[in-house]
Design a protein around this motif. Sequence first.
Motif, PDB file in Angstrom:
ATOM      1  N   ALA A  91       0.833  -1.209   0.000  1.00  0.00           N
ATOM      2  CA  ALA A  91       0.000   0.000   0.000  1.00  0.00           C
ATOM      3  C   ALA A  91       0.863   1.253   0.000  1.00  0.00           C
ATOM      4  CB  ALA A  91      -0.945  -0.013   1.202  1.00  0.00           C
ATOM      5  N   LEU A  92       1.952   1.243   0.754  1.00  0.00           N
ATOM      6  CA  LEU A  92       2.871   2.382   0.762  1.00  0.00           C
ATOM      7  C   LEU A  92       3.458   2.623  -0.624  1.00  0.00           C
ATOM      8  CD1 LEU A  92       4.721   1.724   4.133  1.00  0.00           C
ATOM      9  CD2 LEU A  92       3.595   3.884   3.525  1.00  0.00           C
ATOM     10  N   VAL A  93       3.906   1.547  -1.266  1.00  0.00           N
ATOM     11  CA  VAL A  93       4.510   1.672  -2.598  1.00  0.00           C
ATOM     12  C   VAL A  93       3.487   2.185  -3.605  1.00  0.00           C
ATOM     13  CG1 VAL A  93       5.514   0.351  -4.505  1.00  0.00           C
ATOM     14  CG2 VAL A  93       6.338  -0.009  -2.186  1.00  0.00           C
ATOM     15  N   ARG A  94       2.267   1.628  -3.582  1.00  0.00           N
ATOM     16  CA  ARG A  94       1.233   2.089  -4.527  1.00  0.00           C
ATOM     17  C   ARG A  94       0.910   3.560  -4.325  1.00  0.00           C
ATOM     18  NH1 ARG A  94      -0.328  -2.931  -3.340  1.00  0.00           N
ATOM     19  NH2 ARG A  94      -1.857  -2.326  -1.767  1.00  0.00           N
ATOM     20  N   ARG A  95       0.797   4.000  -3.068  1.00  0.00           N
ATOM     21  CA  ARG A  95       0.503   5.413  -2.798  1.00  0.00           C
ATOM     22  C   ARG A  95       1.641   6.298  -3.285  1.00  0.00           C
ATOM     23  NH1 ARG A  95      -2.050   9.101   0.932  1.00  0.00           N
ATOM     24  NH2 ARG A  95      -1.213  11.104   0.248  1.00  0.00           N
ATOM     25  N   LEU A  96       2.885   5.890  -3.018  1.00  0.00           N
ATOM     26  CA  LEU A  96       4.037   6.653  -3.484  1.00  0.00           C
ATOM     27  C   LEU A  96       4.021   6.754  -5.006  1.00  0.00           C
ATOM     28  CD1 LEU A  96       6.742   8.108  -3.026  1.00  0.00           C
ATOM     29  CD2 LEU A  96       7.829   5.836  -3.051  1.00  0.00           C
ATOM     30  N   GLU A  97       3.832   5.634  -5.670  1.00  0.00           N
ATOM     31  CA  GLU A  97       3.794   5.631  -7.133  1.00  0.00           C
ATOM     32  C   GLU A  97       2.668   6.527  -7.657  1.00  0.00           C
ATOM     33  OE1 GLU A  97       5.377   1.023  -7.544  1.00  0.00           O
ATOM     34  OE2 GLU A  97       3.275   1.499  -8.005  1.00  0.00           O
ATOM     35  N   ASP A  98       1.485   6.415  -7.052  1.00  0.00           N
ATOM     36  CA  ASP A  98       0.342   7.235  -7.488  1.00  0.00           C
ATOM     37  C   ASP A  98       0.626   8.721  -7.318  1.00  0.00           C
ATOM     38  OD1 ASP A  98      -1.061   4.935  -8.137  1.00  0.00           O
ATOM     39  OD2 ASP A  98      -2.326   4.988  -6.325  1.00  0.00           O
ATOM     40  N   ASP A  99       1.210   9.094  -6.170  1.00  0.00           N
ATOM     41  CA  ASP A  99       1.539  10.505  -5.917  1.00  0.00           C
ATOM     42  C   ASP A  99       2.556  11.017  -6.934  1.00  0.00           C
ATOM     43  OD1 ASP A  99      -0.148  10.376  -3.723  1.00  0.00           O
ATOM     44  OD2 ASP A  99       1.437  10.674  -2.226  1.00  0.00           O
ATOM     45  N   LEU A 100       3.584  10.227  -7.180  1.00  0.00           N
ATOM     46  CA  LEU A 100       4.619  10.642  -8.125  1.00  0.00           C
ATOM     47  C   LEU A 100       4.063  10.709  -9.547  1.00  0.00           C
ATOM     48  CD1 LEU A 100       7.692   8.661  -6.740  1.00  0.00           C
ATOM     49  CD2 LEU A 100       7.158  11.092  -6.428  1.00  0.00           C
TER      50      LEU A 100
END
Length: 157
Positions: A91-100
């Motif tokens: 979930a952390l990785v997906r949120r980071l990717e989505d934000d970027l």
Amino acid sequence: MTSIGLTKRADIPGMQTVLDQTGLFPSDLLPDMISPGLEGEAIGDRWLTCETDGQIAGFCFARAEELAEGTWNMLAIAVLPILQGRGCGGALVRRLEDDLRASGQRVLIADTSGTEEFAQTRAFYRNNGYAEEARIRDFWAAGDDKIVFWKSLTQGS
């Protein structure tokens, strides 16, 4: 219930607990590392925190690569050992990717060790769509290769 959000100053003690339990790096370094990002001074830093049932369960930290256009490096990701494998890291990785991705960034990389101790970490990156892009022999220490994982943020990720 799990939620991911931008890291707040109040998250630091919980994040230090995650560091103490994972040994990623010494937890006493965290307040100085994170302060510029919280104060808005480090424009190219992104800190995210995962909270599960009111407890800090994990966090990640990424920084824009200097002299590169739209490339970021995920420099740290850690989850409480008792909660690993339950979706917080993903979930952390997906949120980071989505934000970027939303801000027009192109590439996210992550570096890790090639030792057997980090096999689970390498599997985590592969399971989240990262490709092993490079290996630098003996980087961290003799016999400890640096493995660079890569993911495009622009191609149907």
